[in-house]
Design a protein around this motif. Sequence first.
Motif, PDB file in Angstrom:
ATOM      1  N   THR A  11       0.842  -1.191   0.000  1.00 32.47           N
ATOM      2  CA  THR A  11       0.000   0.000   0.000  1.00 32.47           C
ATOM      3  C   THR A  11       0.878   1.242   0.000  1.00 32.47           C
ATOM      4  N   LYS A  12       0.257   2.417   0.014  1.00 30.15           N
ATOM      5  CA  LYS A  12       0.972   3.686  -0.054  1.00 30.15           C
ATOM      6  C   LYS A  12       0.654   4.529   1.170  1.00 30.15           C
ATOM      7  N   THR A  13       1.676   5.185   1.693  1.00 25.81           N
ATOM      8  CA  THR A  13       1.488   6.037   2.863  1.00 25.81           C
ATOM      9  C   THR A  13       1.021   7.426   2.442  1.00 25.81           C
ATOM     10  N   LYS A  14       0.762   8.261   3.439  1.00 29.24           N
ATOM     11  CA  LYS A  14       0.281   9.619   3.178  1.00 29.24           C
ATOM     12  C   LYS A  14       1.313  10.452   2.446  1.00 29.24           C
ATOM     13  N   ASP A  15       2.614  10.188   2.703  1.00 28.45           N
ATOM     14  CA  ASP A  15       3.675  10.932   2.031  1.00 28.45           C
ATOM     15  C   ASP A  15       4.173  10.205   0.776  1.00 28.45           C
ATOM     16  N   ASN A  16       3.269   9.391   0.188  1.00 32.43           N
ATOM     17  CA  ASN A  16       3.494   8.775  -1.135  1.00 32.43           C
ATOM     18  C   ASN A  16       4.699   7.834  -1.165  1.00 32.43           C
ATOM     19  N   VAL A  17       4.837   7.020  -0.144  1.00 30.36           N
ATOM     20  CA  VAL A  17       5.873   5.991  -0.098  1.00 30.36           C
ATOM     21  C   VAL A  17       5.188   4.627  -0.105  1.00 30.36           C
ATOM     22  N   PHE A  18       5.582   3.779  -1.061  1.00 29.80           N
ATOM     23  CA  PHE A  18       5.009   2.442  -1.131  1.00 29.80           C
ATOM     24  C   PHE A  18       5.711   1.537  -0.123  1.00 29.80           C
ATOM     25  N   VAL A  19       4.889   0.841   0.658  1.00 37.25           N
ATOM     26  CA  VAL A  19       5.421  -0.069   1.671  1.00 37.25           C
ATOM     27  C   VAL A  19       4.694  -1.396   1.574  1.00 37.25           C
ATOM     28  N   THR A  20       5.380  -2.444   2.013  1.00 38.09           N
ATOM     29  CA  THR A  20       4.779  -3.774   2.111  1.00 38.09           C
ATOM     30  C   THR A  20       4.609  -4.095   3.590  1.00 38.09           C
ATOM     31  N   VAL A  21       3.356  -4.243   4.011  1.00 42.45           N
ATOM     32  CA  VAL A  21       3.043  -4.532   5.403  1.00 42.45           C
ATOM     33  C   VAL A  21       2.734  -6.022   5.519  1.00 42.45           C
ATOM     34  N   VAL A  22       3.422  -6.688   6.442  1.00 39.35           N
ATOM     35  CA  VAL A  22       3.217  -8.124   6.661  1.00 39.35           C
ATOM     36  C   VAL A  22       2.476  -8.296   7.989  1.00 39.35           C
ATOM     37  N   ALA A  23       1.273  -8.872   7.904  1.00 40.64           N
ATOM     38  CA  ALA A  23       0.446  -9.108   9.087  1.00 40.64           C
ATOM     39  C   ALA A  23       0.358 -10.611   9.340  1.00 40.64           C
ATOM     40  N   SER A  24       0.494 -10.987  10.596  1.00 43.18           N
ATOM     41  CA  SER A  24       0.392 -12.392  10.994  1.00 43.18           C
ATOM     42  C   SER A  24      -0.907 -12.584  11.761  1.00 43.18           C
ATOM     43  N   ILE A  25      -1.802 -13.443  11.228  1.00 41.68           N
ATOM     44  CA  ILE A  25      -3.127 -13.673  11.818  1.00 41.68           C
ATOM     45  C   ILE A  25      -3.152 -15.055  12.456  1.00 41.68           C
ATOM     46  N   GLN A  26      -3.467 -15.119  13.735  1.00 37.69           N
ATOM     47  CA  GLN A  26      -3.604 -16.393  14.442  1.00 37.69           C
ATOM     48  C   GLN A  26      -5.093 -16.631  14.713  1.00 37.69           C
ATOM     49  N   TYR A  27      -5.600 -17.758  14.230  1.00 44.22           N
ATOM     50  CA  TYR A  27      -7.035 -18.032  14.310  1.00 44.22           C
ATOM     51  C   TYR A  27      -7.263 -19.522  14.507  1.00 44.22           C
ATOM     52  N   ARG A  28      -8.511 -19.883  14.865  1.00 45.36           N
ATOM     53  CA  ARG A  28      -8.899 -21.288  15.004  1.00 45.36           C
ATOM     54  C   ARG A  28     -10.407 -21.410  14.849  1.00 45.36           C
ATOM     55  N   VAL A  29     -10.856 -22.651  14.657  1.00 48.50           N
ATOM     56  CA  VAL A  29     -12.281 -22.932  14.487  1.00 48.50           C
ATOM     57  C   VAL A  29     -12.944 -22.973  15.853  1.00 48.50           C
ATOM     58  N   LEU A  30     -14.116 -22.343  15.976  1.00 48.59           N
ATOM     59  CA  LEU A  30     -14.920 -22.434  17.197  1.00 48.59           C
ATOM     60  C   LEU A  30     -15.643 -23.780  17.217  1.00 48.59           C
ATOM     61  N   VAL A  31     -15.500 -24.518  18.316  1.00 42.20           N
ATOM     62  CA  VAL A  31     -16.082 -25.863  18.391  1.00 42.20           C
ATOM     63  C   VAL A  31     -17.590 -25.816  18.240  1.00 42.20           C
ATOM     64  N   ASP A  32     -18.246 -24.862  18.886  1.00 45.39           N
ATOM     65  CA  ASP A  32     -19.705 -24.812  18.848  1.00 45.39           C
ATOM     66  C   ASP A  32     -20.230 -24.259  17.517  1.00 45.39           C
ATOM     67  N   LYS A  33     -19.319 -23.765  16.658  1.00 48.05           N
ATOM     68  CA  LYS A  33     -19.734 -23.269  15.349  1.00 48.05           C
ATOM     69  C   LYS A  33     -18.964 -23.964  14.229  1.00 48.05           C
ATOM     70  N   ALA A  34     -18.602 -25.224  14.480  1.00 45.23           N
ATOM     71  CA  ALA A  34     -17.831 -25.971  13.491  1.00 45.23           C
ATOM     72  C   ALA A  34     -18.616 -26.145  12.196  1.00 45.23           C
ATOM     73  N   SER A  35     -19.921 -26.303  12.298  1.00 44.22           N
ATOM     74  CA  SER A  35     -20.732 -26.482  11.084  1.00 44.22           C
ATOM     75  C   SER A  35     -20.724 -25.214  10.237  1.00 44.22           C
ATOM     76  N   ASP A  36     -20.755 -24.020  10.887  1.00 49.38           N
ATOM     77  CA  ASP A  36     -20.683 -22.779  10.122  1.00 49.38           C
ATOM     78  C   ASP A  36     -19.328 -22.649   9.425  1.00 49.38           C
ATOM     79  N   ALA A  37     -18.238 -23.031  10.136  1.00 54.78           N
ATOM     80  CA  ALA A  37     -16.911 -22.952   9.546  1.00 54.78           C
ATOM     81  C   ALA A  37     -16.782 -23.891   8.343  1.00 54.78           C
ATOM     82  N   PHE A  38     -17.500 -25.014   8.369  1.00 52.44           N
ATOM     83  CA  PHE A  38     -17.381 -25.994   7.275  1.00 52.44           C
ATOM     84  C   PHE A  38     -18.255 -25.622   6.083  1.00 52.44           C
ATOM     85  N   TYR A  39     -19.459 -25.120   6.341  1.00 51.55           N
ATOM     86  CA  TYR A  39     -20.414 -24.923   5.261  1.00 51.55           C
ATOM     87  C   TYR A  39     -20.449 -23.484   4.722  1.00 51.55           C
TER      88      TYR A  39
END
Length: 286
Positions: free
Chosen positions: A60-88
């Motif tokens: 993306t580009k910053t306010k002062d017109n510099v292109f940067v690559t931002v690396v985001a690390s997302i940690q997630y898991r399936v909710l047991v009580d909503k496993a059917s929603d995660a599958f379907y």
Amino acid sequence: MGNLLCCVLVKQSDVAIKERFGKFQKVLNPGLQFVPWVIGDYVAGHLTLRLQQLDVQCETKTKDNVFVTVVASIQYRVLVDKASDAFYRLSNPTSQIKAYVFDVIRACVPKLNLDDVFEQKNEIAKSVEEELDKAMTAYGYEILQTLIIDIEPDQQVKRAMNEINAAARMRVAANEKAEAEKIIQIKRAEGEAESKYLSGLGIARQRQAIVDGLRDSVLGFAGNVPGTSAKDVLDMVMITQYFDTMRDIGASSKSSAVFIPHGPGAVADVAAQIRNGLLQAHQTNA
């Protein structure tokens, strides 16, 4: 063999989705589960309950017109009580997560200058996490943590930033060096001034001692030798000083001497000139 016995093994940290004639029946927990295929039951798929991590690179580009690559690390898991929603409800959860990450980062970063992006990366990560958690919970996924692990500007921009930083540090070093030299010069000047002051005091005391010695010598000599005047004593002292001077000039191999009339009669002439000058000055003052 398990299919013949109508049994299915579900591994630990996994769940299985059981269907009957294509319709969702139930979520099977870890262990040996009975799935009677003869009545149309079967396992449609498995879901892992382990913590998963997805690294997303967003340019993306910053306010002062510099292109940067931002690396985001997302940690997630399936909710047991909503496993059917995660599958379907989601066919490709990673693509969905990436889409939300791109949307939030490209909405936040263009509002900030490059330096502010580095300073506010925790706020950017928090915004991504809040948006993802709100969206993905409805699909059976829990967002545990979001981290901005890298912000990579363009190589030319990085090189320019390093040069600016190096120049700033060199400027600070130059200022400190100049200040140190200034202090040294001030202290040296103060030392020279103090040295000259003390040297002046020494010369003044030396001259005072010479004058006191001459006075005592003239008075003592005139008192002990009848018929001598102060003039005779001064002439004798000047002759003595004359010979001492000549001795010192001759003893030193590196002395720079100015030759003047140096006969004994010249001493009397010098003494006469000094006396005449003193008398003329006394008459002028009178």
